[in-house]
Design an enzyme around this catalytic site. Sequence first.
Site, PDB file in Angstrom:
ATOM      1  CB  CYS A  76      -0.931   0.012   1.212  1.00 51.01           C
ATOM      2  SG  CYS A  76      -0.053   0.063   2.783  1.00 51.01           S
ATOM      3  CB  CYS A 130       4.198  -0.451   1.982  1.00 49.82           C
ATOM      4  SG  CYS A 130       3.031  -1.524   2.840  1.00 49.82           S
ATOM      5  CG  ASP A 185       2.905   8.216 -32.794  1.00 48.12           C
ATOM      6  OD1 ASP A 185       3.796   9.038 -33.047  1.00 48.12           O
ATOM      7  OD2 ASP A 185       2.738   7.161 -33.430  1.00 48.12           O
ATOM      8  CG  ASP A 240       1.661   2.778 -33.771  1.00 46.80           C
ATOM      9  OD1 ASP A 240       2.278   3.849 -33.648  1.00 46.80           O
ATOM     10  OD2 ASP A 240       1.494   2.209 -34.867  1.00 46.80           O
ATOM     11  CG  ASP A 274       4.940   6.091 -30.184  1.00 40.43           C
ATOM     12  OD1 ASP A 274       5.433   7.206 -30.404  1.00 40.43           O
ATOM     13  OD2 ASP A 274       4.257   5.470 -31.019  1.00 40.43           O
TER      14      ASP A 274
END
Length: 745
Positions: free
Chosen positions: A16, A19, A432, A630, A634
């Site tokens: 969490c 932590c 993009d 894609d 990128d």
Amino acid sequence: MSALKKITLPIEGMTCASCVEHVQKALAGVDGVVSAGVNLATERATVEFVPGAVERGDLVRAVESAGYQVLETETGVEDEDGEARLRRREYRRLQLRVVIGASLSLPIFLGSFQEWFGGLGPLNNMYVLWALATPVQFWVGWRFYKGAISAARHRTTNMNTLVAVGSTSAYLYTVAAILFPSFFEAQGLGMPMYFDTAAIIITLILLGRMLEARAKGQTSEAIKKLIGLTPRTARVVREGVEVDVPVEDVVTGDLVIVRPGERIPVDGVVREGASSVDESMITGESLPVEKQAGDEVVGATINKMGSFRFEATRVGRETVLAQIIRLVQDAQGSKPPIARMADIIASYFVPGVFAVATLTFVIWMIFGPAPAFTYALLNFVAVLIIACPCALGLATPTAIMVGTGKGAENGILIRGGDSLETAHKVDTVVLDKTGTLTRGEPAITDVITTGWDEAQLLRLAGSAERGSEHPLGEAIVHGALERGIELEIAHSFQAIAGQGIEAEVKGHLVLVGNPGFLEERGLSLTALADQAALLSGQGKTPMFVAVDGNPVGIIGVADTLKDSSRETVARLRAMGLEVVMLTGDNRRTAEAIGAEAGVDRVLAGVLPQDKALEVKRLQEEGRRVAMVGDGINDAPALAQADVGIAIGTGTDVAMEAGDITLMSGDLQGVVTVIALSRRTIQIIKQNLFWAFAYNTALIPVAAGVLYPSFGILLNPIIAAGAMGMSSVSVVSNSLRLRRFQPPRV
């Protein structure tokens, strides 16, 4: 002062936001540490320190002092494969505990409701149920105790504390009822059975952690795929002889030979020959780049046609691909952890519950009727049971699980709950260009003639280009065929790299190429100059066509927008988001595409290694950024963004680096992702409110505030029932997400 050193430590045991804070404080407190960042999603700590002042062992001890472990592999912390094996082993351990917990919880549940499921033989025996519940409580749920003890050492609480205290209260209360039945019968309590409550709480919450561990275990796949792009060998000239050597043996200054279809092994400068190189794997741009002597080439790109020799200038960790790999690693490592609302509530709620329970016990001991200890104990336990974290622990994961499932139904793969939680905060979407906004491959956009019939011009040009492997030539061929034009057989085909082609079609000499190609053959293009300039201004590539020595027309070729791009951009803007287009293309081409798509801003001429930097600049402006892309280029930007959305039709690396993948490749999925995230967060907030409201409203009743005036006490059985109802309300509310419908674009 000597240069700072950076080290990455894989951490085990963080569950969490608190932590993360503990580990970060422990590392930052080591003398000589300049900065420490801890990422919950990747379970890694990145530490900058002064060499000589701090050793790795000092950092490991600091992590261990905070109650967590540094994963150690056989070959050391830098062993990616070894670390992945340890993560998989940990996931299998979680899986085993969940399976055993579920297998034991089911018979416990059946045996706990004898009035519903009577005649179950041994399951009607409370000692059998005790035997089944004990391993769930103390073996399956051991990590909750471990986490609670670690938090207690640091004088704090977290979700582990809630689970440990709540489930243990239910377990021990039932054990007490089994061991001292007469005591409970004297109070008119019958035989309370809460083993099912304790076991199911532990199993369900552990299931959520197992699913989270599975998503975290996939974070290194992008790096592996990037590394896999590097060729294993290179053909170099050594002492006048061509030899194949491992790519790691290539040194700066080597003369490297590349043949058609081969992947370029390292970065360098062309010295001899000419060719066309597909750089889409690095730049994301679909059109090959013509290379001649003096031009730079990039490792991992593909030589399309023609052989050439180049001088190696950057090898090993200095290549562009190696830099991109490091950028992905850095961006993933620096992504801030998402603070979970349940943990924030728990950090205040649990100490409050303990205080109220203790105060309840003391008050009843002092002011309660006889027997005071009995009333004090029952009300103390009632407070703890009503505060059991079942609903609070289920509030977020149930909504996330339904939300991610709904996304999958719509072709959207969400790698983890963090990304679904974060997407609703996005105010800027970076798209993009190539392969995302556009189709990623050139197509015919215009046919301009000097009086010729368009079909006849396309027939001759398409027939001549049939022998070409160049994407522009292929676009002309495909465009002619799509228009139903029958192509002829070409003879005497000849391609001149970077210029054009010539061929004989049905007795006609056909030339197709750039202006320089035709002008070298003495042809005047004055009549077509204005139209060519207009096409260029629109970001299109003009291909001149000449037949038998006469210029007859221009074929405009460009990468065109996808069908849904304009509508998607308009919808995103209507949702209050700023839309930015990011591309390596020149400004003129980028502005033309951006205007056609309707984006708010265009960032053009951005080099692959700078895309992540552009995203970071937007974040430094205070924006929450979703990056959609894609290509391999990128990947760093996808990792740097608050939410990385990869197009499923793109490269595997982009999909691995992204938090969310649109499997169909349809940009409309971006709208769906953000709408689904907003709806999911709305459901989570409702869940947290009701879970918290149930507990808050009934804790005073459990403490006995109604007893002086009305003589009402909250029996622990009723407390458990109310707790169960809070869980039912949370789960039912989460299931409403199943009715979510994607917005229509």
